[in-house]
Scaffold this motif. Structure first.
Motif, PDB file in Angstrom:
ATOM      1  N   THR A  88       0.851  -1.183   0.000  1.00 33.60           N
ATOM      2  CA  THR A  88       0.000   0.000   0.000  1.00 33.60           C
ATOM      3  C   THR A  88       0.887   1.234   0.000  1.00 33.60           C
ATOM      4  OG1 THR A  88      -1.788  -1.090   1.218  1.00 33.60           O
ATOM      5  CG2 THR A  88      -1.774   1.305   1.220  1.00 33.60           C
ATOM      6  N   LEU A  89       0.597   2.168  -0.905  1.00 30.75           N
ATOM      7  CA  LEU A  89       1.342   3.422  -0.990  1.00 30.75           C
ATOM      8  C   LEU A  89       0.419   4.570  -0.637  1.00 30.75           C
ATOM      9  CD1 LEU A  89       3.908   4.997  -1.761  1.00 30.75           C
ATOM     10  CD2 LEU A  89       3.023   5.087  -4.105  1.00 30.75           C
ATOM     11  N   LEU A  90       0.865   5.403   0.316  1.00 27.79           N
ATOM     12  CA  LEU A  90       0.123   6.582   0.758  1.00 27.79           C
ATOM     13  C   LEU A  90       0.905   7.826   0.364  1.00 27.79           C
ATOM     14  CD1 LEU A  90      -2.077   8.032   2.549  1.00 27.79           C
ATOM     15  CD2 LEU A  90      -0.507   7.698   4.472  1.00 27.79           C
ATOM     16  N   LEU A  91       0.257   8.756  -0.332  1.00 29.65           N
ATOM     17  CA  LEU A  91       0.854  10.034  -0.726  1.00 29.65           C
ATOM     18  C   LEU A  91      -0.057  11.162  -0.261  1.00 29.65           C
ATOM     19  CD1 LEU A  91       1.896   9.206  -4.403  1.00 29.65           C
ATOM     20  CD2 LEU A  91       3.394   9.243  -2.396  1.00 29.65           C
ATOM     21  N   GLY A  92       0.545  12.272   0.158  1.00 31.48           N
ATOM     22  CA  GLY A  92      -0.276  13.383   0.605  1.00 31.48           C
ATOM     23  C   GLY A  92       0.418  14.716   0.504  1.00 31.48           C
ATOM     24  N   ALA A  93      -0.397  15.781   0.554  1.00 24.90           N
ATOM     25  CA  ALA A  93       0.103  17.158   0.532  1.00 24.90           C
ATOM     26  C   ALA A  93      -0.807  18.011   1.398  1.00 24.90           C
ATOM     27  CB  ALA A  93       0.143  17.687  -0.895  1.00 24.90           C
ATOM     28  N   GLU A  94      -0.214  19.004   2.059  1.00 20.06           N
ATOM     29  CA  GLU A  94      -0.969  19.868   2.968  1.00 20.06           C
ATOM     30  C   GLU A  94      -0.408  21.288   2.908  1.00 20.06           C
ATOM     31  OE1 GLU A  94      -1.485  16.448   6.466  1.00 20.06           O
ATOM     32  OE2 GLU A  94      -0.029  18.079   6.698  1.00 20.06           O
ATOM     33  N   THR A  95      -1.255  22.239   3.177  1.00 21.97           N
ATOM     34  CA  THR A  95      -0.793  23.602   3.422  1.00 21.97           C
ATOM     35  C   THR A  95      -1.579  24.161   4.592  1.00 21.97           C
ATOM     36  OG1 THR A  95      -0.341  25.773   2.461  1.00 21.97           O
ATOM     37  CG2 THR A  95      -2.379  24.700   1.784  1.00 21.97           C
ATOM     38  N   GLU A  96      -0.889  24.831   5.492  1.00 21.00           N
ATOM     39  CA  GLU A  96      -1.487  25.308   6.729  1.00 21.00           C
ATOM     40  C   GLU A  96      -1.087  26.756   6.968  1.00 21.00           C
ATOM     41  OE1 GLU A  96      -0.636  24.538  11.485  1.00 21.00           O
ATOM     42  OE2 GLU A  96      -0.619  22.817  10.118  1.00 21.00           O
ATOM     43  N   THR A  97      -2.047  27.562   7.392  1.00 23.20           N
ATOM     44  CA  THR A  97      -1.781  28.958   7.756  1.00 23.20           C
ATOM     45  C   THR A  97      -2.245  29.186   9.185  1.00 23.20           C
ATOM     46  OG1 THR A  97      -2.079  29.708   5.472  1.00 23.20           O
ATOM     47  CG2 THR A  97      -2.213  31.377   7.204  1.00 23.20           C
ATOM     48  N   GLN A  98      -1.349  29.709  10.016  1.00 17.45           N
ATOM     49  CA  GLN A  98      -1.668  30.033  11.400  1.00 17.45           C
ATOM     50  C   GLN A  98      -1.676  31.545  11.584  1.00 17.45           C
ATOM     51  OE1 GLN A  98       0.952  28.069  14.182  1.00 17.45           O
ATOM     52  NE2 GLN A  98       0.952  26.158  13.014  1.00 17.45           N
ATOM     53  N   ASP A  99      -2.674  32.039  12.301  1.00 14.82           N
ATOM     54  CA  ASP A  99      -2.776  33.468  12.605  1.00 14.82           C
ATOM     55  C   ASP A  99      -2.933  33.654  14.108  1.00 14.82           C
ATOM     56  OD1 ASP A  99      -2.945  34.838   9.886  1.00 14.82           O
ATOM     57  OD2 ASP A  99      -4.528  33.335   9.719  1.00 14.82           O
ATOM     58  N   PHE A 100      -2.322  34.710  14.628  1.00 16.80           N
ATOM     59  CA  PHE A 100      -2.383  35.000  16.064  1.00 16.80           C
ATOM     60  C   PHE A 100      -2.489  36.500  16.275  1.00 16.80           C
ATOM     61  CE2 PHE A 100       0.185  36.495  19.695  1.00 16.80           C
ATOM     62  CZ  PHE A 100      -0.576  35.989  20.746  1.00 16.80           C
ATOM     63  N   SER A 101      -3.343  36.896  17.212  1.00 15.77           N
ATOM     64  CA  SER A 101      -3.419  38.302  17.625  1.00 15.77           C
ATOM     65  C   SER A 101      -3.769  38.348  19.108  1.00 15.77           C
ATOM     66  CB  SER A 101      -4.480  39.054  16.812  1.00 15.77           C
ATOM     67  OG  SER A 101      -5.768  38.512  17.031  1.00 15.77           O
TER      68      SER A 101
END
Length: 614
Positions: free
Chosen positions: A327-340
């Motif tokens: 079994t082959l698993l491939l993935g991609a992600e993008t994440e944006t964090q904001d703080f105030s």
């Protein structure tokens, strides 16, 4: 622009379910686990150390908060700075609370507005969840930043063809009231889940009453969850959901009563497109998740301090099994964090990631996993992590399962640590290397399971706060090693038994000092007995022993906190097939103790309630 381009590339990858849907647990050797591999895998094929808590386990122990459930598992320690709503940290194998990743229905809920980017369990009730999965050990390849200690996945109720639901209400010590309900089923072609929980009480003084605290610190919590799913065509479906919680609570200063009040609101949302095809050999998902958190700490003397954190993710993964052995698993992600925050901090960071994992099943009973991950952090550049693990299940109903794993992890400094830092911001990312080896031995025809695991993790650049300089800094190196013992027996001649013991040696390797608030030993043991009455399930009585070791409360080892021993009793009776009454007494012998120095813990207390199932 780079992140937008990356999102387009990620959405071009068609992906599989990620920790969002877990099958119901069957016998111990058939339990399906999602969090360990991001796909549905039998427990016997998981190379890492995993615990699974079912709805039946939650109801048997009469737990009301997530912290209570997690504190009963091997390798986990929970520290509460007072009662409900007060800060509650979970240490997995000695890793800091902010070094573990927390998921709700597959969505990462760690708060970018938290000091370390962790998750505060203090106001999280358990009534709306059907299942909890805990993966111990660095899981950076599959989950990226924060998963140094492990992963905690909480799953709400899932719909099927028939409507089913539950509701409960209880009342007890210091006017604590709780009502919880959840239902799931089909409305035409749409699967729906709805649920809610309300909890309110007078509480007890966050400043230890044995030290002179007199003011009760009350609380109120409300939470709602919803999910909808629809199959568009054969194999293609969409789903989306939300989890909302709001808590108001009183809290004290360190070492004194105070009229301080706190507020915390979490809002989680997600949406997915899923595809299953090629005779169930291909699974794919493209998804979006968002977590928005608001906290207010209103000090009676200094006024309110507010933080806001937001985390948005686009992700996709695909797993393909061309032949049964691969079994082959491939993935991609993008994440944006904001703080105030109140003091005009307004900052963000992005993380773009790719990962791959290869699973091999070369011979019957043997499962091998190996993976790589590449992360590009806008603040700290790129990083590559590696992991490998394996499991071998010996043949036979009572055949043992041997597991071993090695994993790397990292955690970037939080936005709070970077941008509220007093003059020093050259923080480095925390990194870890960990390994473990263990064996699980079924017994009693699969009704019981005994496990023992040795673990060892080395961490560099751990971030701590310097009280003298009023800023955050990297302390160098730390090491956590130890042994976990676990035993679970389910309905063996009417008995249920559980044992969780952890020996932990967690130290700063540069100074030799023990890491603060980590005990060397921690144990929970329980025994429940059922008596059947008219086929309704009848009477159940149980007892629980909890032994917490002593610990240092601070890094300088100035303040020492003694250990404690607590005994709890519980019982329930099935009035009908669908109605059950229950009661429990906590801290039977009224043990007076602290877990965090100067902060109180509950004395002897009793609760009673009713549970209805449909």
């Amino acid at each position: 622009m780079k992140s937008r381009y990356f999102v387009g590339a990620a959405l071009g990858v068609v992906l599989a379910p990620v920790c969002a849907q877990a099958a119901e647990a069957g016998p111990l050797d058939e339990t399906i686990v999602v969090a360990a591999t991001r796909t549905e895998v039998p427990l016997s094929q998981v190379g890492q150390s995993v615990s699974v808590v079912t709805r039946e386990d939650i109801e048997r122990t009469q737990a009301t908060t997530a912290s209570e459930v997690l504190s009963r598992l091997p390798g986990l320690q929970v520290t509460n700075s007072g009662g409900f709503g007060q800060p509650s940290s979970v240490f997995i194998r000695g890793a800091d609370n902010a070094q573990s990743l927390v998921l709700i229905d597959g969505v990462r809920v760690n708060d970018p507005g938290d000091v370390g980017g962790g998750f505060d369990f203090g106001a999280l009730t358990i009534g709306q969840f059907d299942r909890v999965e805990v993966v111990r050990g660095s899981s950076g390849v599959l989950y990226g930043s924060r998963a140094i200690g492990g992963v905690i996945n909480l799953v709400t109720q899932r719909p099927d063809e028939q409507w089913h639901g539950r509701a409960s209400a209880e009342y007890g010590w210091r006017d604590r009231r709780q009502v919880s309900a959840s239902a799931a089923g089909l409305v035409g072609p749409v699967g729906l889940t709805v649920g809610g929980n309300w909890l309110k009480g007078d509480g007890y003084s966050a400043f230890n009453e044995d030290r002179g605290g007199t003011e009760k610190d009350g609380f109120e919590s409300k939470s709602l969850n919803a999910r909808a799913q629809l199959e568009l065509t054969e194999g293609l479906s969409i789903d989306g959901g939300t989890f909302w919680t709001r808590a108001n609570y009183d809290y004290d200063n360190t070492g004194a009563d105070a009229l301080n009040v706190g507020f915390k609101r979490d809002l989680t949302g997600y949406a997915n497109i899923r595809y299953d095809g090629l005779d169930d050999r291909l699974h794919a998902r493209v998804g979006y998740g968002v977590v928005d958190t608001r906290r207010i700490s209103d000090d009676a003397a200094w006024g309110p301090y507010e933080t806001n954190g937001k985390n948005e993710r686009f992700e996709g993964q695909v797993d393909f099994t061309p032949i049964e052995a691969v079994t082959l698993l491939l993935g991609a992600e993008t994440e944006t964090q904001d703080f105030s925050d109140t003091y005009d901090s307004n900052d963000s960071m992005t993380i773009d990631s790719f990962f791959a994992n290869l699973t091999l099943r070369p011979v019957a009973g043997l499962t091998l996993n190996g993976g790589l991950r590449y992360d590009d952090n806008s603040q700290f550049g790129d990083r590559t992590t590696f992991a490998v693990n394996g499991a071998y299940a010996f043949a036979g109903e009572d055949g043992p399962v041997v597991r071993a794993s090695y994993g790397q992890g990292f955690k970037a400094p939080s936005l709070y640590q970077l941008y509220t830092n007093a003059g020093y911001r050259a923080l480095e990312a925390e990194t870890s290397k960990s390994w473990d080896v263990g064996v699980e031995q079924p017994f009693a025809g699969g009704a019981g399971l005994f496990s023992v695991t040795y673990f060892d993790r080395k961490t560099k650049n751990m971030i701590d706060y310097d009280l003298a300089q009023w800023n955050y800094y990297n302390i160098g190196r730390a090491r956590a090693k130890g042994v976990e013992l676990g035993m679970q027996v389910i309905d063996w001649q009417g008995f249920d038994m559980n044992l969780a013991y952890t020996y932990l040696d967690a130290t700063n390797t540069l100074t030799g000092a023990r890491l603060p608030r980590r005990t060397k030993s921690n144990m929970t043991a329980s025994l429940d007995k059922r008596w059947d009455v008219n086929g309704q399930g009848g009477l159940r009585l149980g007892a629980e022993l909890r032994v917490g070791g002593a610990r240092w409360d601070d890094a300088a080892q100035t303040y020492y906190v003694e250990g404690n021993t607590v005994v709890n009793l519980r019982g329930s009776f099935a009035v009908t097939q669908n109605v059950e009454v229950f009661a429990r007494m906590e801290n039977l012998f009224d043990e007076h103790y602290e877990v965090v120095r100067t902060y109180g813990t509950p004395g002897r207390s009793a609760y009673a309630g009713v549970r209805v199932k449909m």
